[in-house]
Design an enzyme around this catalytic site. Structure first.
Site, PDB file in Angstrom:
ATOM      1  N   ARG A 108     -48.758  34.820 -49.257  1.00 34.68           N
ATOM      2  CA  ARG A 108     -48.276  33.640 -48.530  1.00 34.68           C
ATOM      3  C   ARG A 108     -47.877  34.052 -47.130  1.00 34.68           C
ATOM      4  NH1 ARG A 108     -43.721  30.187 -51.524  1.00 34.68           N
ATOM      5  NH2 ARG A 108     -42.492  31.948 -50.827  1.00 34.68           N
ATOM      6  N   THR A 112     -46.084  29.885 -42.206  1.00 38.07           N
ATOM      7  CA  THR A 112     -46.706  28.605 -42.586  1.00 38.07           C
ATOM      8  C   THR A 112     -46.604  28.343 -44.091  1.00 38.07           C
ATOM      9  OG1 THR A 112     -48.856  29.605 -43.037  1.00 38.07           O
ATOM     10  CG2 THR A 112     -48.434  28.944 -40.759  1.00 38.07           C
ATOM     11  N   ASP A 204     -38.530  37.978 -55.226  1.00 37.61           N
ATOM     12  CA  ASP A 204     -39.949  38.216 -54.948  1.00 37.61           C
ATOM     13  C   ASP A 204     -40.558  38.978 -56.121  1.00 37.61           C
ATOM     14  OD1 ASP A 204     -42.365  39.616 -54.048  1.00 37.61           O
ATOM     15  OD2 ASP A 204     -41.874  38.767 -52.095  1.00 37.61           O
ATOM     16  N   ASP A 207     -42.486  42.295 -55.331  1.00 38.40           N
ATOM     17  CA  ASP A 207     -41.587  43.401 -54.981  1.00 38.40           C
ATOM     18  C   ASP A 207     -40.845  43.920 -56.209  1.00 38.40           C
ATOM     19  OD1 ASP A 207     -42.264  43.419 -52.336  1.00 38.40           O
ATOM     20  OD2 ASP A 207     -40.558  42.212 -51.667  1.00 38.40           O
TER      21      ASP A 207
HETATM   22  C1  PRP Z   1     -46.034  35.111 -54.567  1.00 37.32           C
HETATM   23  C2  PRP Z   1     -46.364  34.805 -55.994  1.00 37.32           C
HETATM   24  C3  PRP Z   1     -47.441  33.759 -55.849  1.00 37.32           C
HETATM   25  C4  PRP Z   1     -47.007  33.006 -54.618  1.00 37.32           C
HETATM   26  C5  PRP Z   1     -46.380  31.720 -55.066  1.00 37.32           C
HETATM   27  O1  PRP Z   1     -46.941  35.971 -54.026  1.00 37.32           O
HETATM   28  O2  PRP Z   1     -46.764  35.916 -56.739  1.00 37.32           O
HETATM   29  O3  PRP Z   1     -48.742  34.293 -55.665  1.00 37.32           O
HETATM   30  O4  PRP Z   1     -46.047  33.821 -53.945  1.00 37.32           O
HETATM   31  O5  PRP Z   1     -46.066  30.931 -53.984  1.00 37.32           O
HETATM   32  P1  PRP Z   1     -46.761  29.525 -53.705  1.00 37.32           P
HETATM   33  O6  PRP Z   1     -46.782  28.795 -55.022  1.00 37.32           O
HETATM   34  O7  PRP Z   1     -45.831  28.902 -52.715  1.00 37.32           O
HETATM   35  O8  PRP Z   1     -48.122  29.776 -53.156  1.00 37.32           O
HETATM   36  P2  PRP Z   1     -46.796  36.553 -52.543  1.00 37.32           P
HETATM   37  O9  PRP Z   1     -47.468  35.649 -51.584  1.00 37.32           O
HETATM   38  O10 PRP Z   1     -45.355  36.865 -52.277  1.00 37.32           O
HETATM   39  O11 PRP Z   1     -47.664  37.874 -52.590  1.00 37.32           O
HETATM   40  P3  PRP Z   1     -47.426  39.218 -53.433  1.00 37.32           P
HETATM   41  O12 PRP Z   1     -47.629  38.877 -54.889  1.00 37.32           O
HETATM   42  O13 PRP Z   1     -48.479  40.122 -52.913  1.00 37.32           O
HETATM   43  O14 PRP Z   1     -46.031  39.711 -53.161  1.00 37.32           O
HETATM   44  N1  URA Z   2     -42.994  34.051 -54.648  1.00 28.67           N
HETATM   45  C1  URA Z   2     -42.088  34.829 -55.289  1.00 28.67           C
HETATM   46  O1  URA Z   2     -42.379  35.996 -55.598  1.00 28.67           O
HETATM   47  N2  URA Z   2     -40.907  34.310 -55.569  1.00 28.67           N
HETATM   48  C2  URA Z   2     -40.568  33.046 -55.266  1.00 28.67           C
HETATM   49  O2  URA Z   2     -39.434  32.615 -55.587  1.00 28.67           O
HETATM   50  C3  URA Z   2     -41.518  32.249 -54.600  1.00 28.67           C
HETATM   51  C4  URA Z   2     -42.730  32.778 -54.302  1.00 28.67           C
END
Ligand code: PRP
Ligand code: URA
Length: 213
Positions: A108, A112, A204, A207
């Site tokens: 994400r 944005t 997160d 993480d």
């Molecule tokens: C997180 C999570 C989803 C997304 C959800 O990933 O694992 O993929 O956010 O958010 P949304 O419903 O608003 O799209 P992130 O973008 O943080 O990437 P990562 O898993 O690589 O940390």
């Molecule tokens: N992605 C995450 O990992 N945690 C949240 O709460 C939202 C998006």
């Protein structure tokens, strides 16, 4: 428990509730967090596999021959949305050891909040498979919607989405964008904050699974 929509299943099992409480706790460390995500994937996956088709084979027991049910029909594909979705793959592979695994890389944009795809590789052909898209977090729904758009453009038809925690906003948006997709949720949380993090949530997920910050 189906949420007055037979396409949305919200888990109400005490084991799932207990394990999600452990995930929420900020003192839960990476190793334990990763193990619990895998366990929840199995428990939510168990529900998602409830409508697998069966066929019958003859089996000789020590006493007689009987006609017994075995899993039939479509092959499966598990498709994690990277990174955090990777944490759910092991749990589902324990339930479906012969499933193939595709990957959709997406993060994400912090400003944005739009999903930014960076990698896509699906088992081919995808159109005959029962597909399980996995991501622990359904927040705004943007990542799940975009991932499923891509799978459909690649020919995927029988698609399920599994997550650990959903925000009401993301669940509603995903169900509207892809009304044919069955959605399995470990827990429906209260809200999103101003950065689109789920409340109360677990932080997160990527993480916490991989120990990054
Ligand atoms: C997180 C999570 C989803 C997304 C959800 O990933 O694992 O993929 O956010 O958010 P949304 O419903 O608003 O799209 P992130 O973008 O943080 O990437 P990562 O898993 O690589 O940390
Ligand atoms: N992605 C995450 O990992 N945690 C949240 O709460 C939202 C998006």
């Amino acid at each position: 428990m189906y949420n007055n929509n037979e396409k949305i299943f919200i888990c109400d099992h005490p084991l799932v509730k207990h394990k999600i409480t452990m995930l929420r706790d900020k003192s839960t460390g990476t190793n334990e967090f990763r193990a619990i995500v895998e366990e929840i994937a199995m428990l939510v996956g168990y529900e998602a596999l409830r409508d697998l088709e069966l066929t019958y084979v003859d089996v000789e027991t020590p006493l007689e021959t009987c006609s017994c049910p075995v899993i039939a029909g479509k092959k499966q594909a598990i498709v994690p949305i990277l990174r955090a979705g990777l944490g759910m793959v092991g749990g589902l592979l324990k339930l479906m050891p012969t499933a193939k695994v595709g990957h959709i890389g997406m993060y994400r944009d912090e400003e944005t909040l739009e999903p930014q795809p960076y990698y896509c590789k699906l088992p081919s052909p995808i159109d005959q498979r029962k597909i399980f898209v996995v991501d622990p977090m359904l927040a705004t729904g943007g990542s799940a919607i975009e991932a499923i758009d891509f799978i459909k453009k690649s020919g995927g038809k029988d698609i399920n989405f599994l997550c650990v925690i959903a925000a009401p906003q993301g669940l509603e948006r995903l169900a509207k964008a892809h009304p044919d997709v069955k959605i399995y949720v470990g827990n429906l949380d209260r809200d999103l904050n101003e950065h689109a993090y789920i409340l109360p949530g677990l932080g997160d997920a990527g993480d916490r699974i991989f120990g990054t910050k």
